[in-house]
Design a protein around this motif. Structure first.
Motif, PDB file in Angstrom:
ATOM      1  N   TYR A 438       0.819  -1.215   0.000  1.00 57.46           N
ATOM      2  CA  TYR A 438       0.000   0.000   0.000  1.00 57.46           C
ATOM      3  C   TYR A 438       0.852   1.264   0.000  1.00 57.46           C
ATOM      4  N   ASP A 439       2.161   1.091  -0.177  1.00 62.12           N
ATOM      5  CA  ASP A 439       3.014   2.283  -0.199  1.00 62.12           C
ATOM      6  C   ASP A 439       2.596   3.224  -1.320  1.00 62.12           C
ATOM      7  N   GLU A 440       2.698   4.514  -1.036  1.00 68.19           N
ATOM      8  CA  GLU A 440       2.343   5.547  -2.006  1.00 68.19           C
ATOM      9  C   GLU A 440       3.279   5.474  -3.206  1.00 68.19           C
ATOM     10  N   GLY A 441       2.673   5.461  -4.425  1.00 63.87           N
ATOM     11  CA  GLY A 441       3.470   5.462  -5.638  1.00 63.87           C
ATOM     12  C   GLY A 441       3.732   4.085  -6.193  1.00 63.87           C
ATOM     13  N   SER A 445      -0.636   0.044  -5.314  1.00 61.32           N
ATOM     14  CA  SER A 445      -1.402   1.107  -4.668  1.00 61.32           C
ATOM     15  C   SER A 445      -2.185   1.913  -5.685  1.00 61.32           C
ATOM     16  N   SER A 446      -1.559   2.253  -6.842  1.00 62.03           N
ATOM     17  CA  SER A 446      -2.257   3.027  -7.883  1.00 62.03           C
ATOM     18  C   SER A 446      -3.402   2.235  -8.469  1.00 62.03           C
ATOM     19  N   SER A 449      -6.298   2.004  -5.910  1.00 71.91           N
ATOM     20  CA  SER A 449      -7.050   3.254  -5.795  1.00 71.91           C
ATOM     21  C   SER A 449      -7.954   3.462  -6.999  1.00 71.91           C
ATOM     22  N   ARG A 515      10.236   5.060   4.969  1.00 68.50           N
ATOM     23  CA  ARG A 515       9.119   5.749   4.305  1.00 68.50           C
ATOM     24  C   ARG A 515       8.940   7.172   4.850  1.00 68.50           C
ATOM     25  N   LEU A 518       7.379   9.377   2.382  1.00 72.09           N
ATOM     26  CA  LEU A 518       6.073   8.943   1.878  1.00 72.09           C
ATOM     27  C   LEU A 518       5.000   9.145   2.935  1.00 72.09           C
ATOM     28  N   GLN A 519       3.828   9.378   2.463  1.00 72.35           N
ATOM     29  CA  GLN A 519       2.688   9.489   3.374  1.00 72.35           C
ATOM     30  C   GLN A 519       2.039   8.115   3.478  1.00 72.35           C
ATOM     31  N   HIS A 521      -0.477   5.103   3.806  1.00 72.32           N
ATOM     32  CA  HIS A 521      -1.848   4.829   3.400  1.00 72.32           C
ATOM     33  C   HIS A 521      -2.707   4.679   4.647  1.00 72.32           C
TER      34      HIS A 521
END
Length: 588
Positions: A438-441, A445-446, A449, A515, A518-519, A521
């Protein structure tokens, strides 16, 4: 003359009074006196008591009769000393043995004024006691045979006739005879020690008598031991019986018979220890090959068997009370070092089995601490306790050897704790690996979403739940409860929990640090908050100190999650009741 008699009666027999002293004489006696007077001029002149100048005369016939009576009395006294156990049973009549010895000394005198040399008296009594040893042992052997025959008749077993010649039967009879021999020696010491009141060296002669008596028994003992089968240990009770008596007797301890007994049994003891060492080593090898690691008392089946055998062997050798100090120390040292080697082998085999068990177990939250893991910890606990008893020595070198075993156990426990903590870390890594998707990017994750947004236009799409967090919390709590309940050493549990908490918290801190740009999730944040809160609460309930709980890494993780929580509240409109705040108020 009847025995015993008073000293005055014996003197009157040895030195009869002159016929002139008789108050009334018969005609026959007067005639005899007249004939003797006529022969006075022809008789020898010897020491007398009646003439004023101290010179008196006796006839050759009277002298011969005197010597005859004296010789008969000497033979009588020597016979009574030779048969002292039967003439003076249990020291009765009281003082009779002392009087007999004193009278024998006077009988051995050449005349009434010249004392006999003590060496001559001692030689006569020594010869009597040598004969006494032979007579006493012959009668004792006959008594023992009568007992055996009576026992055979009472049992009415026709096979007993054959059993008389078996090695086991010979050993049994020899053991019974040894009990009788000891009983005789104790009676001699208790009831016939009054002889030392007559002669100071009586005790020395009685010691020689005891050694002679035991040497006669040694012949039968050796014959019985020679026919015993090789590597048979049934004769050790015989050694214990004889040695326990001899080592407590100041005069017989390390005497001729005692030395012979030690020389006879020393090779047997060494051989026994050799075979037991080989047997125990083989039992360790076979035992760990098929060990199930089910709990047995304080450890496993193999460890319990090992420690029991080592303790039984040391107890057996210790109960021998080996009288020769140097050989006794050698036996003790060898057994202590042997125990150290056996315990070292047990510890190392347990360590290997522990690692293999962990490698074969699950690497996910499905993992449950098995009973076998706790049993292995308990083997270490028991090994440490047993080593203090089985390996401790007073000598400096062996004390150092014992400390090496302690160090080995401590180092092995540290390794086992490290391996188990590493297992727990791997399980947490598997959880974090799921969250990493679920890491951003990331592509996942993409895609997630996009599909969720597209599908939400037409249907109600369920959001990811807390199953991953709940599964991990359940795993942690179950593992804590099993370890706390099954492991016998509280100190090991405390060390394990401290390392477990610290290692997993460091892993979480490292994962979040990676991370930093990163923000998180929302799903990641919820899972991590649940894991961190429950971990902190559960380990505090298990007794982990606040100084460990509130480490710098924990504060770093806590602050990062609180920051992410505040950001998510602004961005997504809230955390649906999940928060880092007020964690102590939750019940689950």
């Amino acid at each position: 003359m009847k025995w015993p008699v008073t000293e005055s009666e014996l003197l009157s027999a040895l030195y009869p009074s002159s016929p002139a002293d008789s108050p009334t004489l018969s005609k026959k006696e007067l005639r005899i006196m007249e004939l003797r007077k006529k022969r006075d001029s022809k008789s020898q002149v010897v020491a007398g008591l009646k003439r004023p100048d101290g010179i008196g005369t006796v006839t050759v016939e009277e002298r011969e009769r005197f010597e005859e009576i004296k010789e008969r009395l000497r033979v009588l006294l020597e016979n009574q000393i030779t048969h002292f156990r039967y003439c003076f049973p249990f020291g009765r009549p009281e003082g009779a043995l002392k009087a007999t010895l004193s009278l024998l000394e006077r009988v051995l005198m050449k005349d009434i004024v010249t004392p006999v040399p003590q060496d001559e008296v001692k030689a006569v009594i020594r010869k009597c006691l040598e004969q006494a040893a032979l007579i006493n042992y012959q009668r004792l052997s006959e008594y023992a045979k009568v007992e055996v025959e009576k026992s055979q008749k009472d049992q009415k077993d026709p096979e007993n006739v054959g059993r008389l010649v078996t090695p086991a039967k010979k050993l049994e009879d020899t053991l019974r005879l040894a009990e009788l021999v000891i009983e005789v020696l104790q009676q001699n010491e208790e009831h016939h020690a009054e002889g030392k009141e007559a002669f100071a060296w009586w005790s020395d002669l009685m010691v020689e008598h005891a050694e002679t008596f035991l040497s006669l028994y040694a012949v039968d003992m050796d014959a019985a031991l020679e026919v015993q089968p090789p590597d048979s240990w049934d004769s050790f009770p015989l050694f214990q019986l004889l040695n326990d008596y001899l080592r407590l007797d100041y005069n017989l301890c390390n005497g001729k018979f005692h030395k012979h007994l030690q020389d006879l049994y020393a090779p047997l003891v060494v051989r026994y220890v050799d075979l037991m060492e080989s047997s125990i080593a083989q039992s360790i090898h076979r035992g760990f090959e098929r060990e199930s690691w089910e709990p047995v008392n304080n450890g496993s089946g193999t460890s319990e068997d090992l420690f029991w055998k080592l303790d039984a062997l040391q107890t057996f050798i210790r109960d021998l009370h080996w009288p020769e100090e140097e050989f006794g120390k050698h036996l003790e040292t060898r057994l202590k070092l042997m125990s150290s080697d056996m315990i070292e082998s047990c510890v190392k085999r347990t360590r290997v089995a522990f690692e293999v068990k962990l490698q074969k177990s699950s690497r996910t939250t499905d993992f449950r601490v098995p009973q076998s893991i706790c049993t292995m910890f308990n083997v270490m606990v028991d090994a440490k306790a047993q080593s203090a008893k089985l390996c401790a020595m007073e000598l400096g070198q062996e004390r150092q050897y014992h400390s090496q075993i302690d160090n080995l156990i401590e180092e092995t426990v540290k390794e086992m704790i490290t391996l188990l903590v590493a297992k727990f870390v791997v399980i947490l890594e598997s959880v974090l690996a799921k969250l990493s998707r679920y890491d951003e990017g990331t592509l996942f994750s993409s895609f997630l979403s996009f599909t969720v947004k597209a599908a939400s236009k037409y249907v109600d799409v369920p959001k990811p739940g807390m199953d991953v967090a709940d599964a991990y919390v359940t795993f942690v709590r179950h593992s804590q409860d099993v370890l706390r309940d099954k492991v016998n050493e509280e100190m090991y549990i405390e060390r394990l929990f401290d390392q477990w908490y610290t290692s997993t918290m460091n892993l979480l801190g490292t994962w979040l640090t990676d991370r930093m740009d990163l923000q998180l999730h929302l799903y990641q944040l919820k899972i991590l908050i649940r894991i961190v809160k429950k971990k902190y609460r559960d380990f505090r309930l298990q007794g982990v100190l606040d100084s460990t709980l509130n480490s710098k890494m924990y504060e770093t993780v806590k602050n990062r999650l609180m920051l992410e929580e505040a950001t998510a509240s602004v961005r997504d409109g809230g955390m649906l009741g999940i928060s880092m705040k007020d964690s102590d108020e939750e019940d689950n």
